[in-house]
Design a protein around this motif. Structure first.
Motif, PDB file in Angstrom:
ATOM      1  N   PRO A 136     -13.537  -4.551  -8.528  1.00  0.00           N
ATOM      2  CA  PRO A 136     -12.640  -3.713  -9.327  1.00  0.00           C
ATOM      3  C   PRO A 136     -11.379  -3.266  -8.601  1.00  0.00           C
ATOM      4  CG  PRO A 136     -14.448  -2.403  -8.499  1.00  0.00           C
ATOM      5  CD  PRO A 136     -14.711  -3.818  -8.064  1.00  0.00           C
ATOM      6  N   VAL A 137     -11.240  -3.611  -7.315  1.00  0.00           N
ATOM      7  CA  VAL A 137     -10.112  -3.144  -6.528  1.00  0.00           C
ATOM      8  C   VAL A 137      -9.551  -4.305  -5.708  1.00  0.00           C
ATOM      9  CG1 VAL A 137      -9.300  -1.416  -4.870  1.00  0.00           C
ATOM     10  CG2 VAL A 137     -11.325  -0.933  -6.268  1.00  0.00           C
ATOM     11  N   TRP A 138      -8.240  -4.385  -5.637  1.00  0.00           N
ATOM     12  CA  TRP A 138      -7.622  -5.302  -4.691  1.00  0.00           C
ATOM     13  C   TRP A 138      -6.301  -4.724  -4.237  1.00  0.00           C
ATOM     14  CZ3 TRP A 138      -3.163  -8.353  -6.023  1.00  0.00           C
ATOM     15  CH2 TRP A 138      -2.787  -8.284  -7.367  1.00  0.00           C
ATOM     16  N   VAL A 139      -5.750  -5.275  -3.144  1.00  0.00           N
ATOM     17  CA  VAL A 139      -4.548  -4.704  -2.542  1.00  0.00           C
ATOM     18  C   VAL A 139      -3.482  -5.781  -2.395  1.00  0.00           C
ATOM     19  CG1 VAL A 139      -5.770  -2.846  -1.363  1.00  0.00           C
ATOM     20  CG2 VAL A 139      -5.439  -5.030  -0.191  1.00  0.00           C
ATOM     21  N   GLU A 140      -2.238  -5.349  -2.484  1.00  0.00           N
ATOM     22  CA  GLU A 140      -1.104  -6.266  -2.446  1.00  0.00           C
ATOM     23  C   GLU A 140       0.017  -5.631  -1.638  1.00  0.00           C
ATOM     24  OE1 GLU A 140       1.272  -8.939  -5.715  1.00  0.00           O
ATOM     25  OE2 GLU A 140       0.793  -6.868  -6.251  1.00  0.00           O
ATOM     26  N   LEU A 141       0.547  -6.379  -0.686  1.00  0.00           N
ATOM     27  CA  LEU A 141       1.662  -5.900   0.124  1.00  0.00           C
ATOM     28  C   LEU A 141       2.964  -6.424  -0.451  1.00  0.00           C
ATOM     29  CD1 LEU A 141       2.900  -4.567   2.646  1.00  0.00           C
ATOM     30  CD2 LEU A 141       2.489  -6.728   3.861  1.00  0.00           C
ATOM     31  N   ARG A 187      -3.136  -9.826  -0.962  1.00  0.00           N
ATOM     32  CA  ARG A 187      -2.027 -10.710  -1.281  1.00  0.00           C
ATOM     33  C   ARG A 187      -0.757 -10.106  -0.710  1.00  0.00           C
ATOM     34  NH1 ARG A 187      -0.376 -13.829  -6.757  1.00  0.00           N
ATOM     35  NH2 ARG A 187       1.868 -13.523  -6.656  1.00  0.00           N
ATOM     36  N   ILE A 188       0.147 -10.961  -0.266  1.00  0.00           N
ATOM     37  CA  ILE A 188       1.438 -10.514   0.250  1.00  0.00           C
ATOM     38  C   ILE A 188       2.530 -11.202  -0.555  1.00  0.00           C
ATOM     39  CG2 ILE A 188       2.963 -10.384   2.248  1.00  0.00           C
ATOM     40  CD1 ILE A 188       0.522 -10.576   4.046  1.00  0.00           C
ATOM     41  N   ASP A 189       3.401 -10.414  -1.157  1.00  0.00           N
ATOM     42  CA  ASP A 189       4.520 -10.933  -1.936  1.00  0.00           C
ATOM     43  C   ASP A 189       5.836 -10.588  -1.255  1.00  0.00           C
ATOM     44  OD1 ASP A 189       3.195 -12.214  -3.980  1.00  0.00           O
ATOM     45  OD2 ASP A 189       3.056 -10.429  -5.221  1.00  0.00           O
ATOM     46  N   ALA A 190       6.788 -11.507  -1.305  1.00  0.00           N
ATOM     47  CA  ALA A 190       8.098 -11.286  -0.715  1.00  0.00           C
ATOM     48  C   ALA A 190       9.009 -10.582  -1.703  1.00  0.00           C
ATOM     49  CB  ALA A 190       8.707 -12.618  -0.282  1.00  0.00           C
ATOM     50  N   GLY A 191      10.148 -10.110  -1.204  1.00  0.00           N
ATOM     51  CA  GLY A 191      11.178  -9.575  -2.085  1.00  0.00           C
ATOM     52  C   GLY A 191      11.426  -8.087  -1.982  1.00  0.00           C
ATOM     53  N   ALA A 192      10.611  -7.360  -1.212  1.00  0.00           N
ATOM     54  CA  ALA A 192      10.867  -5.927  -1.057  1.00  0.00           C
ATOM     55  C   ALA A 192      12.160  -5.709  -0.276  1.00  0.00           C
ATOM     56  CB  ALA A 192       9.699  -5.251  -0.343  1.00  0.00           C
ATOM     57  N   VAL A 193      12.831  -4.606  -0.577  1.00  0.00           N
ATOM     58  CA  VAL A 193      14.108  -4.284   0.065  1.00  0.00           C
ATOM     59  C   VAL A 193      13.973  -2.929   0.749  1.00  0.00           C
ATOM     60  CG1 VAL A 193      16.574  -3.903  -0.271  1.00  0.00           C
ATOM     61  CG2 VAL A 193      15.353  -5.576  -1.691  1.00  0.00           C
ATOM     62  N   GLU A 194      14.245  -2.914   2.052  1.00  0.00           N
ATOM     63  CA  GLU A 194      13.962  -1.706   2.834  1.00  0.00           C
ATOM     64  C   GLU A 194      14.748  -0.497   2.363  1.00  0.00           C
ATOM     65  OE1 GLU A 194      13.546  -0.438   7.537  1.00  0.00           O
ATOM     66  OE2 GLU A 194      14.527  -2.303   6.974  1.00  0.00           O
ATOM     67  N   TRP A 205       2.109  -1.140   0.651  1.00  0.00           N
ATOM     68  CA  TRP A 205       0.845  -1.648   0.136  1.00  0.00           C
ATOM     69  C   TRP A 205       0.577  -1.001  -1.220  1.00  0.00           C
ATOM     70  CZ3 TRP A 205      -2.131  -5.606   1.578  1.00  0.00           C
ATOM     71  CH2 TRP A 205      -1.967  -6.116   2.872  1.00  0.00           C
ATOM     72  N   GLU A 206       0.316  -1.824  -2.231  1.00  0.00           N
ATOM     73  CA  GLU A 206      -0.057  -1.349  -3.549  1.00  0.00           C
ATOM     74  C   GLU A 206      -1.560  -1.483  -3.733  1.00  0.00           C
ATOM     75  OE1 GLU A 206       2.023  -3.523  -6.535  1.00  0.00           O
ATOM     76  OE2 GLU A 206       3.839  -2.298  -6.366  1.00  0.00           O
ATOM     77  N   VAL A 207      -2.159  -0.484  -4.367  1.00  0.00           N
ATOM     78  CA  VAL A 207      -3.582  -0.519  -4.689  1.00  0.00           C
ATOM     79  C   VAL A 207      -3.728  -0.777  -6.187  1.00  0.00           C
ATOM     80  CG1 VAL A 207      -5.716   0.811  -4.754  1.00  0.00           C
ATOM     81  CG2 VAL A 207      -4.187   1.017  -2.789  1.00  0.00           C
ATOM     82  N   HIS A 208      -4.525  -1.797  -6.528  1.00  0.00           N
ATOM     83  CA  HIS A 208      -4.718  -2.204  -7.918  1.00  0.00           C
ATOM     84  C   HIS A 208      -6.162  -1.939  -8.337  1.00  0.00           C
ATOM     85  CE1 HIS A 208      -0.999  -4.849  -8.231  1.00  0.00           C
ATOM     86  NE2 HIS A 208      -1.048  -4.535  -6.947  1.00  0.00           N
ATOM     87  N   PHE A 209      -6.325  -1.344  -9.512  1.00  0.00           N
ATOM     88  CA  PHE A 209      -7.652  -1.117 -10.082  1.00  0.00           C
ATOM     89  C   PHE A 209      -7.777  -1.913 -11.378  1.00  0.00           C
ATOM     90  CE2 PHE A 209      -6.642   2.888  -7.814  1.00  0.00           C
ATOM     91  CZ  PHE A 209      -7.649   2.833  -6.860  1.00  0.00           C
ATOM     92  N   ALA A 210      -8.819  -2.727 -11.462  1.00  0.00           N
ATOM     93  CA  ALA A 210      -9.047  -3.521 -12.661  1.00  0.00           C
ATOM     94  C   ALA A 210      -9.640  -2.651 -13.757  1.00  0.00           C
ATOM     95  CB  ALA A 210      -9.989  -4.686 -12.348  1.00  0.00           C
ATOM     96  N   VAL A 211      -9.116  -2.793 -14.980  1.00  0.00           N
ATOM     97  CA  VAL A 211      -9.602  -2.020 -16.124  1.00  0.00           C
ATOM     98  C   VAL A 211      -9.794  -2.956 -17.305  1.00  0.00           C
ATOM     99  CG1 VAL A 211      -8.441   0.089 -15.352  1.00  0.00           C
ATOM    100  CG2 VAL A 211      -7.253  -1.462 -16.915  1.00  0.00           C
TER     101      VAL A 211
END
Length: 260
Positions: A136-141, A187-194, A205-211
């Motif tokens: 139910p949980v996963w993380v993404e940078l 998972r790591i995604d590109a494109g963030a801007v400092e 880091w984003e925390v995702h909860f499945a619903v």
């Protein structure tokens, strides 16, 4: 049976919300996500959130004591917290707090070279953790450079190391997928801007909860004092939306789609 963090090294083994007060947090997430809470062996300031009896997150009333911001943070298993802290500093990143001793292990809070905050844990890991199965949980940078971020975390957390039990790392187009036993754990995604004005586009880091019903959960979040931060986005795999709780702390919910 419990395991050692060294047995699942490199994998995210917990997501934790640092907060001022446990009661309003339990009320909000209990009403919005249906969680139930129990005491943690880490101490009076900690709670474990469960969905259908399965632990999915931790909540810690440590903001006043440690001076940390209110945020959802992933914690990664390591075999030796001191070695991990040294690796972080050697690569130009920061160990902000710890390692600190708790009842069942040691934890620390760090920031990578782009400022994305993460934690690491040395010690006991319960058998119910979600890091070794689709859960139910996963993380993404959200990173400025997915490849560079994967190299940093690979060196710090022993991803793709030449030793038994190491996580697999795959580079797929513009993102990186980290797997354990064929299950995606990060998972790591590109494109963030400092320096972006919108904090959602900065490295973090984003925390995702499945619903099961994204719209219903988003409506409940607003009803209980949270808000919708962005519009719902859809793909062939899922729908997702980022919300905030009553204190303004962001989190993301995802709903699987049946589209091919």
């Amino acid at each position: 049976m419990s395991r050692s963090s060294g047995d699942v090294f490199g994998a995210p083994v917990c997501v934790s919300l640092a907060t001022h007060d446990l009661d309003p947090v339990e009320e909000f997430y209990g009403n919005v996500l249906g969680w139930r809470f129990r005491r943690s062996r880490l101490g009076e300031e900690f709670r474990v959130a469960c969905a259908d009896g399965v632990p999915v997150a931790g909540i810690a009333a440590v903001v006043p004591r440690l001076g940390v911001p209110m945020a959802w943070t992933p914690y990664f298993a390591v075999g030796d917290a001191d070695v991990t802290a040294a690796r972080i500093r050697e690569r130009g990143a920061t160990t902000a707090i710890g390692p600190l001793a708790f009842a069942t292990g040691r934890a620390a809070l760090a920031a990578d070279r782009d400022g994305a905050v993460f934690g690491f844990w040395e010690g006991e890991v319960g058998p119910e953790r979600w890091s070794d199965r689709d859960g139910p949980v996963w993380v993404e940078l959200k990173a400025r450079d997915a490849f560079a971020a994967a190299v940093f975390y690979g060196e710090v957390l022993d991803w793709a190391a030449d030793r038994p039990g190491a996580l697999d790392v795959a580079y797929e187009q513009d993102h990186v997928v980290v797997r354990r036993h064929h299950h995606t754990v990060a998972r790591i995604d590109a494109g963030a801007v400092e320096a972006a004005p919108d904090p959602r586009t900065r490295p973090r880091w984003e925390v995702h909860f499945a619903v099961p019903d994204l719209d219903a959960v988003a409506d409940r979040a607003v009803h209980y004092g949270g808000r919708v931060i962005c519009a719902v986005s859809s793909s062939s795999m899922e729908r997702r939306v980022t919300l905030s709780d009553r204190a303004g702390t962001p989190f993301t919910i995802t709903e699987a789609t049946d589209r091919p």
